[in-house]
Design a protein around this motif. Structure first.
Motif, PDB file in Angstrom:
ATOM      1  N   GLU A   1       4.142   6.137  -4.423  1.00  0.00           N
ATOM      2  CA  GLU A   1       4.106   7.429  -3.741  1.00  0.00           C
ATOM      3  C   GLU A   1       4.869   8.515  -4.496  1.00  0.00           C
ATOM      4  O   GLU A   1       4.896   9.659  -4.062  1.00  0.00           O
ATOM      5  CB  GLU A   1       4.657   7.265  -2.330  1.00  0.00           C
TER       6      GLU A   1
ATOM      7  N   ARG B   1       0.824  -1.205   0.000  1.00  0.00           N
ATOM      8  CA  ARG B   1       0.000   0.000   0.000  1.00  0.00           C
ATOM      9  C   ARG B   1       0.858   1.253   0.000  1.00  0.00           C
ATOM     10  O   ARG B   1       1.886   1.319   0.654  1.00  0.00           O
ATOM     11  CB  ARG B   1      -0.876   0.034   1.247  1.00  0.00           C
TER      12      ARG B   1
ATOM     13  N   ARG C   1       0.175   5.827  -0.719  1.00  0.00           N
ATOM     14  CA  ARG C   1      -0.732   6.918  -1.085  1.00  0.00           C
ATOM     15  C   ARG C   1      -0.115   7.648  -2.263  1.00  0.00           C
ATOM     16  O   ARG C   1       1.030   8.094  -2.198  1.00  0.00           O
ATOM     17  CB  ARG C   1      -0.932   7.850   0.101  1.00  0.00           C
TER      18      ARG C   1
ATOM     19  N   GLN D   1      -4.928   9.271  -3.043  1.00  0.00           N
ATOM     20  CA  GLN D   1      -5.710   8.121  -2.596  1.00  0.00           C
ATOM     21  C   GLN D   1      -4.776   6.931  -2.412  1.00  0.00           C
ATOM     22  O   GLN D   1      -3.631   6.953  -2.856  1.00  0.00           O
ATOM     23  CB  GLN D   1      -6.815   7.800  -3.596  1.00  0.00           C
ATOM     24  N   THR D   2      -5.293   5.921  -1.765  1.00  0.00           N
ATOM     25  CA  THR D   2      -4.513   4.713  -1.532  1.00  0.00           C
ATOM     26  C   THR D   2      -4.548   3.824  -2.767  1.00  0.00           C
ATOM     27  O   THR D   2      -5.601   3.612  -3.360  1.00  0.00           O
ATOM     28  CB  THR D   2      -5.066   3.945  -0.322  1.00  0.00           C
TER      29      THR D   2
END
Length: 127
Positions: A69, A14, A16, A30-31
């Motif tokens: 990211e 994960r 962002r 958003q993720t």
């Protein structure tokens, strides 16, 4: 998959990111969730119990999250291609399957997830 090719799978990475075509996506972010299945031959690493003879999945995971990211792109197809390039830069990796999940995609109807999956290989790599 050809004989002798093994898989190391990273699931649910994960980060962002600011990827998307809409201004709100570029501002709020958003993720994004990524699954990466690395195809390689792990026999030499297993025989010698030697990390240097396989893909260091911890290092690969950090690089993938840095891309999530990092520099924004419009399409998750582009993000998937960038992630595949990172994986294929590892000398041990012969091919990779990447799935990018965009669970918060700007869709106006109820949904669980949006994904793009790609498979890439090095020239002369896995079949």
């Amino acid at each position: 998959m050809q004989v002798g090719i093994d898989r190391i799978t990273l699931s649910g990475l994960r980060g962002r990111g600011l990827h998307g075509v809409y201004p709100r996506e570029r501002v709020e972010g958003q993720t994004f969730v990524v699954d990466a299945a690395l195809e390689l031959d792990t026999r030499a690493a297993a025989r010698g119990d030697d990390l240097a003879r396989t893909a260091d999945y911890g290092a690969v995971a950090e690089k993938l999250v840095a891309v999530i990211e990092g520099e924004p792109c419009n399409l998750i197809e582009t993000l998937a291609a960038r992630l595949a390039e990172i994986c294929l830069a590892d000398p041990a990796v012969q091919a990779v399957e990447i799935t990018v999940h965009k669970p918060d995609a700007p869709i106006t109807v109820p949904f669980d997830d949006v994904t793009v999956s790609i498979r890439r290989e090095k020239p002369g790599g896995a079949a």
